[in-house]
Design a protein around this motif. Structure first.
Motif, PDB file in Angstrom:
ATOM      1  N   THR A 124       1.286  -0.921  -0.059  1.00  0.00           N
ATOM      2  CA  THR A 124       0.061   0.118   0.065  1.00  0.00           C
ATOM      3  C   THR A 124       0.784   1.113  -0.181  1.00  0.00           C
ATOM      4  O   THR A 124       0.745   2.461  -0.874  1.00  0.00           O
ATOM      5  CB  THR A 124      -1.097   0.156   0.919  1.00  0.00           C
ATOM      6  OG1 THR A 124      -1.433  -1.120   1.017  1.00  0.00           O
ATOM      7  CG2 THR A 124      -1.820   0.798   1.242  1.00  0.00           C
ATOM      8  N   ASP A 125       2.467   1.560   0.815  1.00  0.00           N
ATOM      9  CA  ASP A 125       2.330   2.882   1.310  1.00  0.00           C
ATOM     10  C   ASP A 125       3.266   2.355  -0.746  1.00  0.00           C
ATOM     11  O   ASP A 125       3.985   3.405  -1.165  1.00  0.00           O
ATOM     12  CB  ASP A 125       3.113   2.299   2.089  1.00  0.00           C
ATOM     13  CG  ASP A 125       3.031   2.625   3.629  1.00  0.00           C
ATOM     14  OD1 ASP A 125       1.524   2.909   3.747  1.00  0.00           O
ATOM     15  OD2 ASP A 125       3.430   1.901   4.319  1.00  0.00           O
ATOM     16  N   GLN A 127       2.610   1.963  -3.355  1.00  0.00           N
ATOM     17  CA  GLN A 127       1.849   1.780  -4.246  1.00  0.00           C
ATOM     18  C   GLN A 127       1.398   3.519  -4.036  1.00  0.00           C
ATOM     19  O   GLN A 127       0.971   4.604  -5.553  1.00  0.00           O
ATOM     20  CB  GLN A 127      -0.156   1.722  -4.397  1.00  0.00           C
ATOM     21  CG  GLN A 127       0.573   0.268  -4.896  1.00  0.00           C
ATOM     22  CD  GLN A 127       0.335  -0.079  -6.430  1.00  0.00           C
ATOM     23  OE1 GLN A 127       1.311   0.036  -6.694  1.00  0.00           O
ATOM     24  NE2 GLN A 127      -0.219  -0.877  -6.728  1.00  0.00           N
ATOM     25  N   GLU A 128       1.496   4.055  -3.448  1.00  0.00           N
ATOM     26  CA  GLU A 128       1.300   5.528  -2.462  1.00  0.00           C
ATOM     27  C   GLU A 128       1.891   6.380  -2.985  1.00  0.00           C
ATOM     28  O   GLU A 128       1.614   7.701  -3.821  1.00  0.00           O
ATOM     29  CB  GLU A 128       0.043   5.924  -1.550  1.00  0.00           C
ATOM     30  CG  GLU A 128      -0.617   5.003  -1.018  1.00  0.00           C
ATOM     31  CD  GLU A 128      -0.996   4.725   0.698  1.00  0.00           C
ATOM     32  OE1 GLU A 128      -0.456   5.697   1.618  1.00  0.00           O
ATOM     33  OE2 GLU A 128      -1.896   5.137   1.205  1.00  0.00           O
ATOM     34  N   ARG A 129       3.047   6.113  -2.615  1.00  0.00           N
ATOM     35  CA  ARG A 129       4.744   6.804  -3.297  1.00  0.00           C
ATOM     36  C   ARG A 129       4.441   6.634  -4.595  1.00  0.00           C
ATOM     37  O   ARG A 129       4.778   8.049  -5.557  1.00  0.00           O
ATOM     38  CB  ARG A 129       5.527   6.308  -2.597  1.00  0.00           C
ATOM     39  CG  ARG A 129       5.417   6.253  -1.415  1.00  0.00           C
ATOM     40  CD  ARG A 129       6.923   5.947  -0.692  1.00  0.00           C
ATOM     41  NE  ARG A 129       7.669   4.635  -1.353  1.00  0.00           N
ATOM     42  CZ  ARG A 129       7.063   3.329  -0.363  1.00  0.00           C
ATOM     43  NH1 ARG A 129       6.970   4.019   0.842  1.00  0.00           N
ATOM     44  NH2 ARG A 129       7.752   1.922  -0.001  1.00  0.00           N
ATOM     45  N   HIS A 131       2.291   6.815  -6.501  1.00  0.00           N
ATOM     46  CA  HIS A 131       1.079   7.663  -6.669  1.00  0.00           C
ATOM     47  C   HIS A 131       1.730   8.941  -7.006  1.00  0.00           C
ATOM     48  O   HIS A 131       1.198   9.637  -7.783  1.00  0.00           O
ATOM     49  CB  HIS A 131      -0.672   7.242  -6.930  1.00  0.00           C
ATOM     50  CG  HIS A 131      -1.625   8.432  -6.421  1.00  0.00           C
ATOM     51  ND1 HIS A 131      -1.865   7.657  -8.294  1.00  0.00           N
ATOM     52  CD2 HIS A 131      -1.825   9.062  -5.547  1.00  0.00           C
ATOM     53  CE1 HIS A 131      -2.731   8.689  -7.875  1.00  0.00           C
ATOM     54  NE2 HIS A 131      -3.369  10.132  -7.252  1.00  0.00           N
ATOM     55  N   GLU A 132       1.864   8.746  -6.085  1.00  0.00           N
ATOM     56  CA  GLU A 132       2.150  10.280  -6.046  1.00  0.00           C
ATOM     57  C   GLU A 132       3.645  10.579  -6.673  1.00  0.00           C
ATOM     58  O   GLU A 132       3.339  11.959  -7.538  1.00  0.00           O
ATOM     59  CB  GLU A 132       2.834  10.868  -4.213  1.00  0.00           C
ATOM     60  CG  GLU A 132       1.869  10.319  -4.037  1.00  0.00           C
ATOM     61  CD  GLU A 132       0.863  11.941  -3.179  1.00  0.00           C
ATOM     62  OE1 GLU A 132       1.700  12.453  -3.248  1.00  0.00           O
ATOM     63  OE2 GLU A 132      -0.292  11.411  -2.867  1.00  0.00           O
ATOM     64  N   ARG A 135       1.703  11.457 -10.300  1.00  0.00           N
ATOM     65  CA  ARG A 135       1.686  12.721 -10.155  1.00  0.00           C
ATOM     66  C   ARG A 135       2.352  14.171 -10.469  1.00  0.00           C
ATOM     67  O   ARG A 135       2.106  14.820 -10.595  1.00  0.00           O
ATOM     68  CB  ARG A 135       0.821  12.571  -8.519  1.00  0.00           C
ATOM     69  CG  ARG A 135      -0.536  12.238  -8.597  1.00  0.00           C
ATOM     70  CD  ARG A 135      -1.681  12.289  -7.226  1.00  0.00           C
ATOM     71  NE  ARG A 135      -1.811  14.043  -7.049  1.00  0.00           N
ATOM     72  CZ  ARG A 135      -2.345  14.340  -5.890  1.00  0.00           C
ATOM     73  NH1 ARG A 135      -2.689  13.760  -4.975  1.00  0.00           N
ATOM     74  NH2 ARG A 135      -2.439  15.483  -6.484  1.00  0.00           N
TER      75      ARG A 135
END
Length: 483
Positions: A124-125, A127-129, A131-132, A135
Protein backbone atom coordinates in the motif's frame (compact mmCIF):
# COMPACT_ATOMS: atom_id res chain seq x y z
CA UNK A 1 -10.66 -28.70 -2.57
CA UNK A 2 -8.73 -30.27 0.25
CA UNK A 3 -6.70 -27.93 2.46
CA UNK A 4 -4.28 -28.67 5.24
CA UNK A 5 -3.96 -26.10 8.00
CA UNK A 6 -0.52 -25.54 9.51
CA UNK A 7 -0.38 -27.37 12.85
CA UNK A 8 0.77 -25.44 15.88
CA UNK A 9 3.35 -26.84 18.33
CA UNK A 10 2.88 -24.84 21.53
CA UNK A 11 5.98 -26.07 23.37
CA UNK A 12 8.54 -25.69 20.61
CA UNK A 13 9.67 -23.03 18.13
CA UNK A 14 8.32 -24.89 15.14
CA UNK A 15 8.52 -23.58 11.58
CA UNK A 16 4.75 -23.09 11.69
CA UNK A 17 5.01 -20.78 14.69
CA UNK A 18 7.77 -18.80 13.03
CA UNK A 19 5.67 -18.40 9.90
CA UNK A 20 2.76 -17.13 12.00
CA UNK A 21 4.99 -14.34 13.30
CA UNK A 22 5.62 -12.95 9.82
CA UNK A 23 4.07 -9.68 8.66
CA UNK A 24 3.85 -11.25 5.20
CA UNK A 25 1.27 -13.73 4.01
CA UNK A 26 2.78 -17.23 3.62
CA UNK A 27 1.13 -19.74 1.28
CA UNK A 28 1.73 -23.15 -0.23
CA UNK A 29 -0.18 -24.18 -3.35
CA UNK A 30 -0.44 -27.54 -5.06
CA UNK A 31 0.48 -27.98 -8.69
CA UNK A 32 -3.15 -27.43 -9.61
CA UNK A 33 -3.29 -24.14 -7.71
CA UNK A 34 -5.15 -25.51 -4.69
CA UNK A 35 -4.37 -23.79 -1.38
CA UNK A 36 -2.69 -26.33 0.94
CA UNK A 37 -1.07 -24.28 3.69
CA UNK A 38 -1.10 -20.71 4.99
CA UNK A 39 -0.06 -18.75 8.04
CA UNK A 40 -2.20 -16.66 10.38
CA UNK A 41 -1.51 -13.52 8.37
CA UNK A 42 -3.86 -14.66 5.58
CA UNK A 43 -7.06 -14.67 7.69
CA UNK A 44 -5.92 -11.50 9.48
CA UNK A 45 -5.56 -9.62 6.20
CA UNK A 46 -8.54 -11.00 4.28
CA UNK A 47 -11.00 -11.30 7.18
CA UNK A 48 -11.92 -14.87 6.24
CA UNK A 49 -11.95 -17.60 8.85
CA UNK A 50 -9.83 -20.73 8.52
CA UNK A 51 -12.96 -22.74 7.78
CA UNK A 52 -13.92 -20.33 4.98
CA UNK A 53 -10.40 -20.37 3.59
CA UNK A 54 -10.45 -24.20 3.37
CA UNK A 55 -13.37 -23.89 0.93
CA UNK A 56 -11.73 -21.25 -1.28
CA UNK A 57 -9.41 -21.52 -4.26
CA UNK A 58 -6.31 -19.36 -4.59
CA UNK A 59 -7.95 -17.00 -7.06
CA UNK A 60 -11.00 -16.43 -4.84
CA UNK A 61 -9.01 -13.96 -2.72
CA UNK A 62 -8.46 -11.49 -5.54
CA UNK A 63 -10.47 -8.88 -7.41
CA UNK A 64 -11.98 -10.22 -10.61
CA UNK A 65 -9.69 -8.24 -12.95
CA UNK A 66 -6.57 -9.80 -11.34
CA UNK A 67 -7.65 -13.45 -11.29
CA UNK A 68 -6.49 -14.27 -14.83
CA UNK A 69 -3.00 -12.95 -14.01
CA UNK A 70 -2.88 -15.04 -10.82
CA UNK A 71 -3.77 -18.20 -12.76
CA UNK A 72 -1.16 -17.34 -15.38
CA UNK A 73 1.49 -16.81 -12.69
CA UNK A 74 0.70 -20.18 -11.06
CA UNK A 75 0.86 -21.90 -14.44
CA UNK A 76 4.23 -20.26 -15.22
CA UNK A 77 5.81 -21.43 -11.93
CA UNK A 78 4.55 -25.00 -12.36
CA UNK A 79 5.29 -25.40 -16.07
CA UNK A 80 8.57 -23.46 -16.32
CA UNK A 81 9.90 -24.18 -12.83
CA UNK A 82 10.98 -20.58 -12.25
CA UNK A 83 10.29 -17.82 -9.72
CA UNK A 84 7.52 -15.35 -10.53
CA UNK A 85 6.56 -12.01 -8.98
CA UNK A 86 3.11 -10.57 -9.52
CA UNK A 87 1.14 -7.63 -8.09
CA UNK A 88 -2.57 -8.04 -7.40
CA UNK A 89 -5.33 -6.75 -5.14
CA UNK A 90 -6.65 -8.83 -2.25
CA UNK A 91 -10.43 -8.56 -1.96
CA UNK A 92 -11.25 -8.84 1.72
CA UNK A 93 -14.42 -10.29 3.21
CA UNK A 94 -15.83 -6.76 3.68
CA UNK A 95 -14.97 -5.66 0.11
CA UNK A 96 -11.74 -3.73 0.77
CA UNK A 97 -9.06 -3.82 -1.93
CA UNK A 98 -5.48 -4.16 -0.62
CA UNK A 99 -2.52 -4.08 -3.01
CA UNK A 100 -0.07 -6.98 -2.51
CA UNK A 101 3.08 -8.21 -4.18
CA UNK A 102 3.39 -12.02 -4.36
CA UNK A 103 6.62 -13.94 -4.88
CA UNK A 104 6.21 -17.63 -5.79
CA UNK A 105 8.89 -20.32 -6.16
CA UNK A 106 8.44 -23.88 -7.40
CA UNK A 107 8.51 -26.85 -4.98
CA UNK A 108 10.37 -29.61 -6.83
CA UNK A 109 10.55 -33.26 -5.80
CA UNK A 110 12.26 -35.89 -7.91
CA UNK A 111 12.67 -33.46 -10.76
CA UNK A 112 8.94 -32.74 -10.87
CA UNK A 113 7.21 -29.57 -9.73
CA UNK A 114 4.81 -30.55 -6.98
CA UNK A 115 3.51 -27.05 -6.20
CA UNK A 116 4.66 -23.58 -5.30
CA UNK A 117 5.49 -21.72 -2.13
CA UNK A 118 5.78 -18.03 -1.49
CA UNK A 119 4.92 -14.91 0.44
CA UNK A 120 2.79 -11.82 -0.16
CA UNK A 121 3.76 -8.32 0.98
CA UNK A 122 1.43 -5.38 1.55
CA UNK A 123 2.55 -2.68 -0.90
CA UNK A 124 0.00 0.00 0.00
CA UNK A 125 2.73 2.48 0.98
CA UNK A 126 4.69 1.68 -2.16
CA UNK A 127 1.60 2.18 -4.31
CA UNK A 128 0.89 5.52 -2.65
CA UNK A 129 4.47 6.63 -3.25
CA UNK A 130 4.26 5.52 -6.87
CA UNK A 131 0.97 7.39 -7.22
CA UNK A 132 2.49 10.55 -5.77
CA UNK A 133 5.53 10.19 -8.00
CA UNK A 134 3.28 9.78 -11.04
CA UNK A 135 1.34 12.88 -10.06
CA UNK A 136 4.56 14.82 -9.53
CA UNK A 137 6.00 13.58 -12.81
CA UNK A 138 2.80 14.49 -14.61
CA UNK A 139 2.78 17.96 -13.04
CA UNK A 140 6.43 18.54 -13.98
CA UNK A 141 5.82 17.17 -17.46
CA UNK A 142 2.97 19.59 -18.10
CA UNK A 143 4.43 22.59 -16.25
CA UNK A 144 4.85 25.76 -18.25
CA UNK A 145 8.23 26.40 -16.61
CA UNK A 146 11.38 24.56 -17.64
CA UNK A 147 12.50 22.02 -15.04
CA UNK A 148 16.03 20.60 -14.96
CA UNK A 149 17.30 18.00 -12.47
CA UNK A 150 21.03 17.35 -12.12
CA UNK A 151 23.23 15.18 -9.96
CA UNK A 152 25.55 16.66 -7.32
CA UNK A 153 28.18 17.43 -10.00
CA UNK A 154 25.70 19.32 -12.16
CA UNK A 155 25.24 16.63 -14.80
CA UNK A 156 21.73 16.79 -16.21
CA UNK A 157 19.58 13.76 -15.39
CA UNK A 158 16.13 15.03 -16.41
CA UNK A 159 14.51 17.85 -18.36
CA UNK A 160 10.80 18.36 -18.92
CA UNK A 161 9.07 19.19 -22.22
CA UNK A 162 8.97 22.91 -21.38
CA UNK A 163 12.77 22.92 -21.23
CA UNK A 164 12.93 21.22 -24.63
CA UNK A 165 10.57 23.84 -26.05
CA UNK A 166 12.32 26.84 -24.48
CA UNK A 167 15.98 25.84 -24.79
CA UNK A 168 15.69 23.94 -28.07
CA UNK A 169 17.49 20.84 -26.76
CA UNK A 170 15.73 17.50 -26.78
CA UNK A 171 15.81 15.35 -23.67
CA UNK A 172 18.32 13.03 -25.33
CA UNK A 173 20.57 15.95 -26.23
CA UNK A 174 20.47 17.48 -22.74
CA UNK A 175 20.74 14.45 -20.44
CA UNK A 176 24.37 13.70 -19.65
CA UNK A 177 25.43 17.28 -20.38
CA UNK A 178 25.76 20.12 -17.86
CA UNK A 179 23.88 23.44 -17.83
CA UNK A 180 26.97 24.94 -19.46
CA UNK A 181 25.32 24.09 -22.78
CA UNK A 182 23.06 27.09 -22.05
CA UNK A 183 25.89 29.49 -21.22
CA UNK A 184 25.46 32.73 -23.16
CA UNK A 185 28.59 34.63 -22.17
CA UNK A 186 26.52 37.44 -20.63
CA UNK A 187 27.58 36.66 -17.06
CA UNK A 188 30.95 36.83 -15.36
CA UNK A 189 32.73 33.95 -13.66
CA UNK A 190 31.99 35.66 -10.34
CA UNK A 191 28.28 35.36 -11.14
CA UNK A 192 28.52 31.58 -11.52
CA UNK A 193 30.82 31.26 -8.50
CA UNK A 194 28.20 32.98 -6.37
CA UNK A 195 25.48 30.73 -7.80
CA UNK A 196 27.41 27.52 -7.11
CA UNK A 197 28.60 28.71 -3.73
CA UNK A 198 24.99 29.34 -2.68
CA UNK A 199 23.56 25.97 -3.72
CA UNK A 200 26.57 23.96 -2.52
CA UNK A 201 26.02 25.56 0.89
CA UNK A 202 22.52 24.07 0.80
CA UNK A 203 20.77 27.37 0.12
CA UNK A 204 18.27 28.26 -2.61
CA UNK A 205 19.54 30.58 -5.35
CA UNK A 206 17.21 32.84 -7.32
CA UNK A 207 17.98 35.36 -10.02
CA UNK A 208 17.73 36.36 -13.66
CA UNK A 209 19.96 34.51 -16.10
CA UNK A 210 20.57 35.13 -19.77
CA UNK A 211 20.83 31.75 -21.50
CA UNK A 212 21.46 30.69 -25.08
CA UNK A 213 19.16 28.36 -26.99
CA UNK A 214 20.53 25.56 -29.12
CA UNK A 215 19.83 27.81 -32.13
CA UNK A 216 22.16 30.46 -30.65
CA UNK A 217 19.38 32.88 -29.72
CA UNK A 218 19.66 34.45 -26.29
CA UNK A 219 16.75 34.40 -23.85
CA UNK A 220 16.22 35.52 -20.25
CA UNK A 221 14.85 33.35 -17.45
CA UNK A 222 13.93 33.94 -13.85
CA UNK A 223 15.65 30.90 -12.35
CA UNK A 224 15.41 29.18 -8.97
CA UNK A 225 17.87 26.42 -8.06
CA UNK A 226 17.41 24.31 -4.93
CA UNK A 227 19.48 21.42 -3.54
CA UNK A 228 18.02 17.91 -3.36
CA UNK A 229 19.03 16.19 -0.12
CA UNK A 230 19.21 12.48 0.67
CA UNK A 231 18.01 10.75 3.83
CA UNK A 232 21.29 11.58 5.57
CA UNK A 233 21.07 15.26 4.63
CA UNK A 234 23.81 15.21 2.02
CA UNK A 235 23.23 17.00 -1.27
CA UNK A 236 22.47 14.42 -3.97
CA UNK A 237 21.56 16.82 -6.75
CA UNK A 238 19.83 20.04 -7.73
CA UNK A 239 16.51 21.03 -9.26
CA UNK A 240 16.22 24.17 -11.37
CA UNK A 241 12.98 25.88 -12.36
CA UNK A 242 13.23 28.42 -15.16
CA UNK A 243 10.54 30.91 -16.13
CA UNK A 244 11.14 32.38 -19.59
CA UNK A 245 10.70 36.14 -19.14
CA UNK A 246 12.25 37.22 -22.43
CA UNK A 247 9.01 38.69 -23.73
CA UNK A 248 8.32 40.51 -20.48
CA UNK A 249 11.82 41.98 -20.33
CA UNK A 250 11.50 43.15 -23.93
CA UNK A 251 8.11 44.77 -23.23
CA UNK A 252 9.51 46.49 -20.14
CA UNK A 253 12.43 47.80 -22.18
CA UNK A 254 10.11 48.99 -24.95
CA UNK A 255 7.83 50.76 -22.48
CA UNK A 256 10.80 52.37 -20.79
CA UNK A 257 12.13 53.67 -24.11
CA UNK A 258 8.71 54.82 -25.34
CA UNK A 259 7.93 56.54 -22.05
CA UNK A 260 11.31 58.27 -21.92
CA UNK A 261 11.02 59.47 -25.53
CA UNK A 262 7.41 60.55 -25.02
CA UNK A 263 8.15 62.47 -21.83
CA UNK A 264 11.26 64.08 -23.32
CA UNK A 265 9.54 65.16 -26.52
CA UNK A 266 6.36 66.25 -24.74
CA UNK A 267 8.34 68.36 -22.28
CA UNK A 268 10.57 69.95 -24.93
CA UNK A 269 7.96 70.43 -27.65
CA UNK A 270 5.39 71.47 -25.08
CA UNK A 271 7.68 74.18 -23.78
CA UNK A 272 8.08 75.44 -27.35
CA UNK A 273 4.28 75.49 -27.81
CA UNK A 274 3.78 77.36 -24.51
CA UNK A 275 6.54 79.85 -25.35
CA UNK A 276 5.09 80.46 -28.79
CA UNK A 277 1.60 80.92 -27.35
CA UNK A 278 2.92 83.46 -24.84
CA UNK A 279 4.75 85.36 -27.60
CA UNK A 280 1.67 85.45 -29.82
CA UNK A 281 -0.53 86.53 -26.91
CA UNK A 282 1.77 89.47 -26.24
CA UNK A 283 1.81 90.54 -29.90
CA UNK A 284 -1.91 90.33 -30.64
CA UNK A 285 -4.48 92.92 -29.73
CA UNK A 286 -7.45 90.68 -30.28
CA UNK A 287 -9.01 89.53 -27.01
CA UNK A 288 -10.49 86.47 -28.72
CA UNK A 289 -7.05 85.46 -29.98
CA UNK A 290 -5.51 85.91 -26.54
CA UNK A 291 -8.22 83.72 -24.98
CA UNK A 292 -7.62 80.97 -27.52
CA UNK A 293 -3.87 81.17 -27.04
CA UNK A 294 -4.37 80.94 -23.29
CA UNK A 295 -6.46 77.80 -23.87
CA UNK A 296 -3.62 76.35 -25.94
CA UNK A 297 -1.12 77.26 -23.23
CA UNK A 298 -3.21 75.76 -20.41
CA UNK A 299 -3.90 72.56 -22.37
CA UNK A 300 -0.23 72.11 -23.20
CA UNK A 301 0.80 72.76 -19.60
CA UNK A 302 -1.79 70.22 -18.46
CA UNK A 303 -0.24 67.60 -20.73
CA UNK A 304 3.25 68.36 -19.43
CA UNK A 305 2.00 68.13 -15.84
CA UNK A 306 0.27 64.85 -16.64
CA UNK A 307 3.50 63.45 -18.09
CA UNK A 308 5.39 64.48 -14.96
CA UNK A 309 2.74 62.91 -12.75
CA UNK A 310 2.95 59.66 -14.70
CA UNK A 311 6.71 59.60 -14.16
CA UNK A 312 6.31 60.37 -10.46
CA UNK A 313 3.66 57.66 -10.13
CA UNK A 314 5.99 55.12 -11.70
CA UNK A 315 8.83 56.13 -9.42
CA UNK A 316 6.52 55.98 -6.42
CA UNK A 317 5.26 52.51 -7.26
CA UNK A 318 8.79 51.23 -7.74
CA UNK A 319 9.93 52.62 -4.41
CA UNK A 320 6.88 51.85 -2.28
CA UNK A 321 6.27 48.34 -3.57
CA UNK A 322 9.86 47.33 -2.86
CA UNK A 323 9.49 48.26 0.80
CA UNK A 324 8.01 46.32 3.69
CA UNK A 325 7.55 49.13 6.21
CA UNK A 326 4.42 49.77 8.25
CA UNK A 327 2.88 52.93 9.69
CA UNK A 328 0.84 54.11 12.62
CA UNK A 329 -2.22 55.28 10.75
CA UNK A 330 -3.24 58.50 12.52
CA UNK A 331 0.27 60.05 12.57
CA UNK A 332 0.61 59.22 8.86
CA UNK A 333 -2.73 60.94 8.11
CA UNK A 334 -1.67 63.98 10.13
CA UNK A 335 1.51 64.27 8.05
CA UNK A 336 -0.57 64.01 4.88
CA UNK A 337 -2.93 66.72 6.19
CA UNK A 338 0.02 69.05 6.82
CA UNK A 339 1.45 68.36 3.37
CA UNK A 340 -1.86 69.06 1.58
CA UNK A 341 -2.47 72.23 3.62
CA UNK A 342 0.96 73.54 2.59
CA UNK A 343 -0.32 73.56 -1.00
CA UNK A 344 -3.94 74.49 -0.20
CA UNK A 345 -3.77 76.68 2.93
CA UNK A 346 -7.44 77.74 2.66
CA UNK A 347 -8.69 74.16 2.91
CA UNK A 348 -10.43 72.82 6.03
CA UNK A 349 -9.26 69.23 6.68
CA UNK A 350 -10.31 67.44 9.87
CA UNK A 351 -9.11 64.04 11.10
CA UNK A 352 -10.95 62.03 13.74
CA UNK A 353 -10.40 58.58 15.22
CA UNK A 354 -8.31 56.83 17.82
CA UNK A 355 -6.99 53.48 16.61
CA UNK A 356 -4.72 51.65 19.02
CA UNK A 357 -1.20 53.11 18.64
CA UNK A 358 0.34 49.65 18.43
CA UNK A 359 -1.77 48.66 15.40
CA UNK A 360 -0.05 49.50 12.14
CA UNK A 361 -0.93 49.36 8.44
CA UNK A 362 1.14 48.76 5.34
CA UNK A 363 3.01 51.93 4.40
CA UNK A 364 2.13 51.36 0.75
CA UNK A 365 -1.35 52.83 1.27
CA UNK A 366 -0.25 56.23 2.59
CA UNK A 367 0.36 57.73 -0.89
CA UNK A 368 -3.16 56.52 -1.77
CA UNK A 369 -4.59 58.43 1.19
CA UNK A 370 -2.62 61.50 0.11
CA UNK A 371 -4.05 61.28 -3.41
CA UNK A 372 -7.63 60.89 -2.17
CA UNK A 373 -7.42 63.76 0.34
CA UNK A 374 -5.72 66.09 -2.14
CA UNK A 375 -8.21 65.12 -4.85
CA UNK A 376 -11.10 65.92 -2.48
CA UNK A 377 -9.62 69.35 -1.74
CA UNK A 378 -8.98 70.20 -5.39
CA UNK A 379 -12.52 69.32 -6.50
CA UNK A 380 -14.44 70.79 -3.58
CA UNK A 381 -17.29 73.26 -4.17
CA UNK A 382 -17.25 76.71 -2.61
CA UNK A 383 -14.48 79.08 -1.62
CA UNK A 384 -13.28 76.84 1.21
CA UNK A 385 -12.72 73.15 0.58
CA UNK A 386 -13.92 71.04 3.52
CA UNK A 387 -12.73 67.44 3.83
CA UNK A 388 -13.55 65.21 6.80
CA UNK A 389 -11.32 62.19 7.44
CA UNK A 390 -12.53 59.60 9.97
CA UNK A 391 -10.77 56.43 11.06
CA UNK A 392 -12.61 53.42 12.47
CA UNK A 393 -11.17 50.04 13.40
CA UNK A 394 -12.12 46.50 14.27
CA UNK A 395 -10.08 43.49 15.33
CA UNK A 396 -8.33 43.00 11.98
CA UNK A 397 -8.82 46.10 9.79
CA UNK A 398 -8.81 49.87 9.76
CA UNK A 399 -11.20 51.94 7.62
CA UNK A 400 -10.39 55.48 6.51
CA UNK A 401 -13.46 57.47 5.44
CA UNK A 402 -12.77 60.58 3.34
CA UNK A 403 -15.82 62.79 2.76
CA UNK A 404 -16.07 66.06 0.81
CA UNK A 405 -18.82 68.38 -0.48
CA UNK A 406 -17.56 68.45 -4.07
CA UNK A 407 -19.24 67.55 -7.34
CA UNK A 408 -18.12 63.94 -7.12
CA UNK A 409 -15.75 61.62 -8.93
CA UNK A 410 -16.75 61.04 -12.59
CA UNK A 411 -18.18 57.56 -13.35
CA UNK A 412 -15.21 56.50 -15.46
CA UNK A 413 -12.80 57.46 -12.68
CA UNK A 414 -14.90 55.65 -10.07
CA UNK A 415 -14.76 52.55 -12.24
CA UNK A 416 -10.96 52.77 -12.38
CA UNK A 417 -10.69 53.07 -8.59
CA UNK A 418 -13.20 50.40 -7.60
CA UNK A 419 -12.60 47.79 -10.30
CA UNK A 420 -9.17 48.51 -11.70
CA UNK A 421 -10.52 48.43 -15.29
CA UNK A 422 -11.65 50.87 -17.96
CA UNK A 423 -14.64 50.76 -20.24
CA UNK A 424 -13.69 50.51 -23.95
CA UNK A 425 -15.10 53.97 -24.73
CA UNK A 426 -14.62 55.61 -21.35
CA UNK A 427 -11.10 56.08 -20.03
CA UNK A 428 -10.07 57.37 -16.62
CA UNK A 429 -8.25 60.68 -16.82
CA UNK A 430 -6.69 60.44 -13.37
CA UNK A 431 -3.31 58.74 -13.06
CA UNK A 432 -3.47 59.45 -9.34
CA UNK A 433 -6.72 57.49 -9.10
CA UNK A 434 -5.18 54.52 -10.85
CA UNK A 435 -2.25 54.79 -8.44
CA UNK A 436 -4.69 54.73 -5.53
CA UNK A 437 -6.26 51.53 -6.80
CA UNK A 438 -2.90 49.80 -7.27
CA UNK A 439 -1.49 50.77 -3.89
CA UNK A 440 -4.58 49.73 -1.93
CA UNK A 441 -4.73 46.44 -3.84
CA UNK A 442 -1.07 45.72 -3.11
CA UNK A 443 -1.74 46.30 0.59
CA UNK A 444 -4.62 43.80 0.55
CA UNK A 445 -7.35 46.40 1.00
CA UNK A 446 -10.43 47.54 -0.89
CA UNK A 447 -12.15 50.80 -1.86
CA UNK A 448 -15.82 51.83 -1.81
CA UNK A 449 -17.23 55.09 -3.23
CA UNK A 450 -20.54 56.79 -2.55
CA UNK A 451 -21.58 59.85 -4.56
CA UNK A 452 -24.65 61.87 -3.60
CA UNK A 453 -25.99 65.42 -3.79
CA UNK A 454 -24.08 66.17 -0.59
CA UNK A 455 -20.71 65.21 -2.05
CA UNK A 456 -18.43 62.19 -2.30
CA UNK A 457 -17.38 59.68 0.34
CA UNK A 458 -14.51 57.27 -0.26
CA UNK A 459 -13.90 54.43 2.20
CA UNK A 460 -10.60 52.56 2.17
CA UNK A 461 -10.37 49.42 4.32
CA UNK A 462 -6.94 47.88 4.88
CA UNK A 463 -5.77 45.01 7.09
CA UNK A 464 -3.48 45.56 10.03
CA UNK A 465 0.16 44.65 9.47
CA UNK A 466 2.65 43.01 11.74
CA UNK A 467 5.10 45.19 13.64
CA UNK A 468 8.15 46.33 11.68
CA UNK A 469 11.19 44.14 12.18
CA UNK A 470 14.04 46.04 13.86
CA UNK A 471 15.98 46.48 10.63
CA UNK A 472 12.96 48.12 8.94
CA UNK A 473 12.21 50.69 11.64
CA UNK A 474 14.63 53.27 10.26
CA UNK A 475 12.80 53.27 6.93
CA UNK A 476 9.31 53.51 8.41
CA UNK A 477 9.09 57.31 8.74
CA UNK A 478 10.32 57.81 5.19
CA UNK A 479 7.96 55.23 3.71
CA UNK A 480 5.00 56.68 5.65
CA UNK A 481 5.37 59.98 3.83
CA UNK A 482 4.25 60.65 0.31
CA UNK A 483 7.29 60.55 -1.96
Amino acid sequence: MHSTRIERVPDAASPAQILDLLDEVYYYLGAGGELLQWNERLPEVTGYSHDAIEEMSATDFFVSEDRARIREAISTVVSDGREVTVEAYFLTSDGERIPYEFVAKPVVEGGETRGLIGIGRDITDRQERKHELRRLENAVKHAGHAVVITDADGVIEYVNPAFERIAGYTREQAVGETPRILKSGNHSEEFYEDLWGTILDGEVWNGEVVNRRRSGERYTVNQTIAPIRGHDGTIEGFVSIQDDITGRKLREQQLEVFNRILRHNLRNKGSVVIGSADTLAESTGEETHRERLETIRESMQSLIDLSKKARDAGDLLTGVLDGGATCELLPALERIRADVLSSYPEADISIAGEPAPTRRVNARVTPAFHELIENAVKHADGATARVDVAVTTDATTATVRIADDGAGIPPQDRHAIENGTEEPLSHSSGIGLWLTNWLVAYAGGDIRIDVSDRGTTVEVTVPYSEEDPPEASSATDLDCRRR
